[in-house]
Every structure is written in structure tokens, then in C-alpha cells.
Design a protein around this motif. Sequence first.
Motif, PDB file in Angstrom:
ATOM      1  N   ILE A  48       0.832  -1.207   0.000  1.00  0.00           N
ATOM      2  CA  ILE A  48       0.000   0.000   0.000  1.00  0.00           C
ATOM      3  C   ILE A  48       0.869   1.259   0.000  1.00  0.00           C
ATOM      4  O   ILE A  48       0.622   2.217  -0.752  1.00  0.00           O
ATOM      5  CB  ILE A  48      -0.957  -0.004   1.218  1.00  0.00           C
ATOM      6  N   SER A  49       1.911   1.264   0.828  1.00  0.00           N
ATOM      7  CA  SER A  49       2.785   2.438   0.932  1.00  0.00           C
ATOM      8  C   SER A  49       3.509   2.720  -0.377  1.00  0.00           C
ATOM      9  O   SER A  49       3.560   3.867  -0.844  1.00  0.00           O
ATOM     10  CB  SER A  49       3.809   2.222   2.058  1.00  0.00           C
ATOM     11  N   LEU A  50       4.080   1.681  -0.978  1.00  0.00           N
ATOM     12  CA  LEU A  50       4.827   1.852  -2.222  1.00  0.00           C
ATOM     13  C   LEU A  50       3.912   2.298  -3.365  1.00  0.00           C
ATOM     14  O   LEU A  50       4.302   3.111  -4.209  1.00  0.00           O
ATOM     15  CB  LEU A  50       5.529   0.545  -2.585  1.00  0.00           C
ATOM     16  N   THR A  51       2.692   1.759  -3.381  1.00  0.00           N
ATOM     17  CA  THR A  51       1.735   2.142  -4.420  1.00  0.00           C
ATOM     18  C   THR A  51       1.373   3.623  -4.311  1.00  0.00           C
ATOM     19  O   THR A  51       1.300   4.342  -5.320  1.00  0.00           O
ATOM     20  CB  THR A  51       0.465   1.278  -4.320  1.00  0.00           C
ATOM     21  N   TYR A  52       1.170   4.089  -3.086  1.00  0.00           N
ATOM     22  CA  TYR A  52       0.845   5.506  -2.864  1.00  0.00           C
ATOM     23  C   TYR A  52       1.967   6.397  -3.383  1.00  0.00           C
ATOM     24  O   TYR A  52       1.721   7.393  -4.090  1.00  0.00           O
ATOM     25  CB  TYR A  52       0.628   5.760  -1.368  1.00  0.00           C
ATOM     26  N   ILE A  53       3.214   6.055  -3.039  1.00  0.00           N
ATOM     27  CA  ILE A  53       4.357   6.886  -3.462  1.00  0.00           C
ATOM     28  C   ILE A  53       4.472   6.897  -4.984  1.00  0.00           C
ATOM     29  O   ILE A  53       4.717   7.942  -5.596  1.00  0.00           O
ATOM     30  CB  ILE A  53       5.659   6.371  -2.819  1.00  0.00           C
ATOM     31  N   ALA A  54       4.305   5.711  -5.609  1.00  0.00           N
ATOM     32  CA  ALA A  54       4.401   5.630  -7.069  1.00  0.00           C
ATOM     33  C   ALA A  54       3.341   6.497  -7.734  1.00  0.00           C
ATOM     34  O   ALA A  54       3.631   7.225  -8.704  1.00  0.00           O
ATOM     35  CB  ALA A  54       4.254   4.175  -7.512  1.00  0.00           C
ATOM     36  N   ILE A  55       2.108   6.447  -7.233  1.00  0.00           N
ATOM     37  CA  ILE A  55       1.021   7.246  -7.822  1.00  0.00           C
ATOM     38  C   ILE A  55       1.299   8.739  -7.625  1.00  0.00           C
ATOM     39  O   ILE A  55       1.138   9.551  -8.548  1.00  0.00           O
ATOM     40  CB  ILE A  55      -0.333   6.856  -7.200  1.00  0.00           C
ATOM     41  N   PHE A  56       1.741   9.106  -6.414  1.00  0.00           N
ATOM     42  CA  PHE A  56       2.024  10.522  -6.140  1.00  0.00           C
ATOM     43  C   PHE A  56       3.107  11.060  -7.070  1.00  0.00           C
ATOM     44  O   PHE A  56       2.954  12.130  -7.683  1.00  0.00           O
ATOM     45  CB  PHE A  56       2.448  10.699  -4.687  1.00  0.00           C
ATOM     46  N   LEU A  57       4.221  10.328  -7.197  1.00  0.00           N
ATOM     47  CA  LEU A  57       5.320  10.778  -8.042  1.00  0.00           C
ATOM     48  C   LEU A  57       4.904  10.807  -9.518  1.00  0.00           C
ATOM     49  O   LEU A  57       5.323  11.680 -10.279  1.00  0.00           O
ATOM     50  CB  LEU A  57       6.539   9.880  -7.856  1.00  0.00           C
ATOM     51  N   GLY A  58       4.077   9.839  -9.921  1.00  0.00           N
ATOM     52  CA  GLY A  58       3.620   9.801 -11.301  1.00  0.00           C
ATOM     53  C   GLY A  58       2.702  10.962 -11.647  1.00  0.00           C
ATOM     54  O   GLY A  58       2.753  11.503 -12.764  1.00  0.00           O
ATOM     55  N   VAL A  59       1.861  11.376 -10.702  1.00  0.00           N
ATOM     56  CA  VAL A  59       0.911  12.459 -10.946  1.00  0.00           C
ATOM     57  C   VAL A  59       1.580  13.825 -10.852  1.00  0.00           C
ATOM     58  O   VAL A  59       1.404  14.692 -11.719  1.00  0.00           O
ATOM     59  CB  VAL A  59      -0.267  12.366  -9.945  1.00  0.00           C
ATOM     60  N   VAL A  60       2.367  14.031  -9.789  1.00  0.00           N
ATOM     61  CA  VAL A  60       2.975  15.354  -9.556  1.00  0.00           C
ATOM     62  C   VAL A  60       4.216  15.549 -10.417  1.00  0.00           C
ATOM     63  O   VAL A  60       4.425  16.625 -10.998  1.00  0.00           O
ATOM     64  CB  VAL A  60       3.307  15.537  -8.061  1.00  0.00           C
ATOM     65  N   GLY A  61       5.060  14.525 -10.497  1.00  0.00           N
ATOM     66  CA  GLY A  61       6.279  14.617 -11.291  1.00  0.00           C
ATOM     67  C   GLY A  61       7.447  15.153 -10.487  1.00  0.00           C
ATOM     68  O   GLY A  61       7.276  16.050  -9.640  1.00  0.00           O
ATOM     69  N   THR A  62       8.630  14.612 -10.736  1.00  0.00           N
ATOM     70  CA  THR A  62       9.820  15.014  -9.980  1.00  0.00           C
ATOM     71  C   THR A  62      10.254  16.443 -10.319  1.00  0.00           C
ATOM     72  O   THR A  62      10.835  17.135  -9.480  1.00  0.00           O
ATOM     73  CB  THR A  62      10.987  14.051 -10.259  1.00  0.00           C
ATOM     74  N   ASN A 108      11.109  19.163  -7.597  1.00  0.00           N
ATOM     75  CA  ASN A 108      12.424  19.808  -7.549  1.00  0.00           C
ATOM     76  C   ASN A 108      12.311  21.331  -7.580  1.00  0.00           C
ATOM     77  O   ASN A 108      13.119  22.047  -6.980  1.00  0.00           O
ATOM     78  CB  ASN A 108      13.288  19.340  -8.721  1.00  0.00           C
ATOM     79  N   SER A 109      11.309  21.819  -8.254  1.00  0.00           N
ATOM     80  CA  SER A 109      11.128  23.277  -8.335  1.00  0.00           C
ATOM     81  C   SER A 109      10.671  23.875  -7.013  1.00  0.00           C
ATOM     82  O   SER A 109      10.899  25.055  -6.740  1.00  0.00           O
ATOM     83  CB  SER A 109      10.113  23.628  -9.428  1.00  0.00           C
ATOM     84  N   GLY A 110      10.012  23.055  -6.199  1.00  0.00           N
ATOM     85  CA  GLY A 110       9.506  23.530  -4.912  1.00  0.00           C
ATOM     86  C   GLY A 110       8.227  24.318  -5.008  1.00  0.00           C
ATOM     87  O   GLY A 110       7.693  24.788  -3.992  1.00  0.00           O
ATOM     88  N   GLU A 111       7.694  24.503  -6.216  1.00  0.00           N
ATOM     89  CA  GLU A 111       6.458  25.272  -6.412  1.00  0.00           C
ATOM     90  C   GLU A 111       5.265  24.318  -6.400  1.00  0.00           C
ATOM     91  O   GLU A 111       4.735  23.924  -7.436  1.00  0.00           O
ATOM     92  CB  GLU A 111       6.537  26.038  -7.729  1.00  0.00           C
ATOM     93  N   LEU A 112       4.821  23.973  -5.194  1.00  0.00           N
ATOM     94  CA  LEU A 112       3.752  23.006  -5.026  1.00  0.00           C
ATOM     95  C   LEU A 112       2.491  23.701  -4.541  1.00  0.00           C
ATOM     96  O   LEU A 112       2.542  24.633  -3.728  1.00  0.00           O
ATOM     97  CB  LEU A 112       4.148  21.926  -4.016  1.00  0.00           C
ATOM     98  N   SER A 113       1.349  23.208  -5.014  1.00  0.00           N
ATOM     99  CA  SER A 113       0.068  23.693  -4.497  1.00  0.00           C
ATOM    100  C   SER A 113      -0.183  23.076  -3.126  1.00  0.00           C
ATOM    101  O   SER A 113       0.558  22.183  -2.687  1.00  0.00           O
ATOM    102  CB  SER A 113      -1.046  23.298  -5.466  1.00  0.00           C
TER     103      SER A 113
END
Length: 537
Positions: free
Chosen positions: A366-380, A384-389
Motif C-alpha cells: 500500500i505504501s509503495l503504491t501511494y508513493i508511485a502514484i504521487f510521483l507519477g501524478v505530480v512529477g519530480t 524539484n522546483s519547490g512550487e507546489l500547491s
Amino acid sequence: MRSFIPKSRGMRDTPDEAFNWRLFLRAAIFGLLGASRGLDEGLVGGMVSLKSFKDEFRLEDGSEGHQANMLSNITSMVQLGSIVGAFLAFILCDKLGRVRTLQTLSLLWLVGFIIVVVSEGNVNQILAGRFIAGLGIGMTTVVSPMYIAEIAPKSIRGMLTNLFAGSVYLGATIAFFSNWRASVNLPDESRWQWRAPQFAHIGFASLFLLLSFAVPETPRYHMIKGRHEQAEIALADLRMLDTSHYQIQAEIIGIRSQLDREQESTHGVSRWRKLRELLFVPANRYRLMLGFMSQLLGQWSGANSITIYATEFFGVLGKSGQSEKLFASCILGVVKLASAYLCAFFLIDLLGRRRSLYMGITLQTISLTYIAIFLGVVGTETLNSGELSGPQRRGAVGSIAMIYLSGIGWTMGWNSFQYLVNADIWQLRLRALGSSLVMCLHFVNQFGNTKAVPDMLLTMQSYGFFAFSAVVSFAGLLWVWFFVPELRGRSLESTDELFSLPWYKIGRYGHKLVPEREEIHDVEEGKGDLRIEGRAP
């Protein structure tokens, strides 16, 4: 000491005297050997991220591919040495004994890191020192679970064996804090910034070398060598009981009966014939499959990679600054340490192996799936830019929490089982060989994993790595459901009948079809021969 131990199946058969300081001291000495692996996993990731190390060994020169290759060579060299060390442990444990093997591995570990800390800008010297140290560190994964399994009462064998699994994260926690404090207190221009934390290896190796002269050989090893009277005396000393006590006689009868049966069936068999027996006897093939698959699925589920490259992953998830990333790694070490020992003391022997695996792997998936989805949606790039909503920032915090949660799942599941399986399944005569082969595969997978991760992060990106790990974790859950038998509460001499079942029944139905049957009940009821020379009815 019984009152401090959680109640588990089979404890009614063990006298109070058996839970004594000698047992726990010897188990603690061998159990703490796991710190060797944790120290390296925690120290090397921080070491290669420190500016002082990068500058001295020119890690930032050349292309990205060259940098990734250099990084993976340094981080994986201990794993490469450990492959050889795990196999050598089989020969040394059989020829020299468990204690002499402890002395040998401590020397190799010590010499290896002395070579590392005296190197000055020479990458080849770093690689050589880490390989030599890896020889010793690889041996720990064989000799520690083997020694503890051979001295522990069956009712707490899982708990004591998992002292090794838990101490991996004692070492990792010490390593993470050492790297963090070195980065804060020592200047980037000083080579002592990366050198000073490495002295933790030298201190631990020296300590174990000294302690090795304070522990005796196991009763089972004496029995293998034909020293029957010595085995009886050693067991009585360990249990703090008289040699005539029914518990001592029952254990000796059980050990000798199994060993006699094995030796009669394979009289004159060479070491290489033992290997053939492992490969061609169906029951042993199943044992080997359990060991091999637990290493394959466990190592590629991502947990060790997260430990080694923790600073890299925390940077991907939004942590900025070297000190902040190293401190986040310290928290990961503390989380894994606490959960590893909580699982060892309160889950493994209470809930059993299968349930603990179910819970741990599910949490990890469950934890790994959450991280993968988050990184896939938001993007590295956005991270890296630090400009997050606002929602993205909360998602980033959740991903960091999931890193910690995946660590808890790992310690509940694969981390415990990958060592405990060797303690549970092997026949006495084949234990050294079987354990060594399984741990060789452990380090082959860890070496391949450590070498592959830098390239995986380049080609698959971070979200692809976490998605891959989640898929492997889910596959592991299915494998456990079908193949892994429940071995909680079984004596080491009582598993043969279980593994003689048809292969498709062992995992799901074995514990019900073949319940534990102990010679100790016959002895208590006066049906058994209390003499060591006697055979169990």
C-alpha cells in the motif's frame, strides 16, 4: 525471566530455568551481528552523498551514466564480498564451528574498514576494503541465525532469531545519526567528514572479536562432531538445569535421533553429495525454494534500496538541503529499529510467521503504491522546483510518511522472515549448506539491486522504481498465501514430516495436517528412555 516474555505456543513445555541470563546473553551477542549490515547500508548511502567524499574521489566527474556506475560500484562492493562470505560460512561453520566462524568474520570486517579509512583519494582501495569487509559481513547472516536457532527453546526461537533482523536497524540508526552529525559538525573540506562515521564499523568489529572468546559452542555442533557427553553438559549449562532433568534428556534424544537418522541414510556422503541431496530430494527442494523465493521477493520489494539511498529518495520527495535529508534518514532508522524489535518480541511467535508476513507485505504494498502514484501524478520536476500547491504539499508529506510506513511493513514481514526461514526449515546436517546457499542468493539479489537502482532511477524515473517495487510486493503476498507453511512453535527436529507432504499442501494446509509431536511428552509420561544412548520410541 519468563514473566517478561510474551506468552507463545509451546511455552508450557519449557521449564522456567531455561529462560535465563546465559541464553539471552549468548543470543544477544550473535543477534547483534546484524548491526554489521545495518551500519553499512546506512553509512555508505550517506558517505557517497557527502561533499567531502564526492570531491576526494571525484564522483561528480564524467557523464551521468559514469557517475551512476561509480556510485553503484562503491555502494555494492560489500554485497559482492558478502556473496563469497555467505558461501565460505558454510565451510567454516561445519569445519571450525560457529564460534570460530564468528572470530574469523570479525577479523575480516575489522581489516576491511581499516583499509577503507586509511585510503586517500584511491577508489580502488575503497573497493578492496569494502570487498574484504563484505566477506565477514556476509558470514554474519549464516552464523548468527544458525547459532541462535541451535541454542533457543523452540517456544521463543522466532523472537531470539529476530534479534538479528532487528539489530540490522540498530546499525542503520547509528549510521544515519553518524552521517548527519558529521555533515553538521565537520567542514565539507575535511576528509574526516566521511571518515569519522566509518569508525563505527571498526568499533563494532573489535567488540565482537573480543566477545567471541566469551561464548561457548552450541550443543548441536558438539553432537555433530560426535562429542555426545560434551553436548549434554553444554545444553545443561545453557538451560541451567541438571543433566538428568527430563528437559535436557528430551532435547538430547531429539537432536541425536534426528542426526542418527540423517547419518544412517547418507553414510559416507561427501559435501558435494549433500548439494545433490538438496537439489534432488523433493522435501529439500521445497526448503530451498522457500529460502530462495523469500530472498528474491524480499530484496526486490525495494526496502533495502530505500535504506541505502534514503537521502536520494527524501530529496526526490521534497526534502532540500543535505542536513535535512540526512535527518529524515535518521527518523527512518529509528522507525525501522523500533518496529523491528516490537515485531520480534510481540508478533513473530504470537501471531506466527504467515500472519506477520501478510500484515507486513500488505502495509508495504500500500505504501509503495501511494508513493508511485504521487510521483507519477505530480512529477519530480515539480517537486524539484519547490512550487507546489496546497494539495501537492500535503501529498508530499504523505509520501514521506509512506516511506516510514513501508519501513514498518518491511520489518513486520520480509525483514524477519528472510533470516528466520533458515532457522526454521533446515535439517541439522544440511543447515550450514542450505543456509549458506540461501544467503548467497540474498547477497546476489542485494548486489544486483544496489547496482541497478541508480540506473533504474535514470531510466524508469522515481515513480517507475516505486511502481516496480509495489508489483513485486504484491506478488510476494500471493506467494506467501500458497507456499509458506506456519512453523511457529515447532522444534527443529519435527519439520521433516511436514515437508514430506505433497508440495501443494505444505504451505496452505501443512500445519493442520502435520501438528507438532514432541518426544518430551513421552519422557514426561515415563514412556521414553532417559538415557542419551536410548532412542525415542
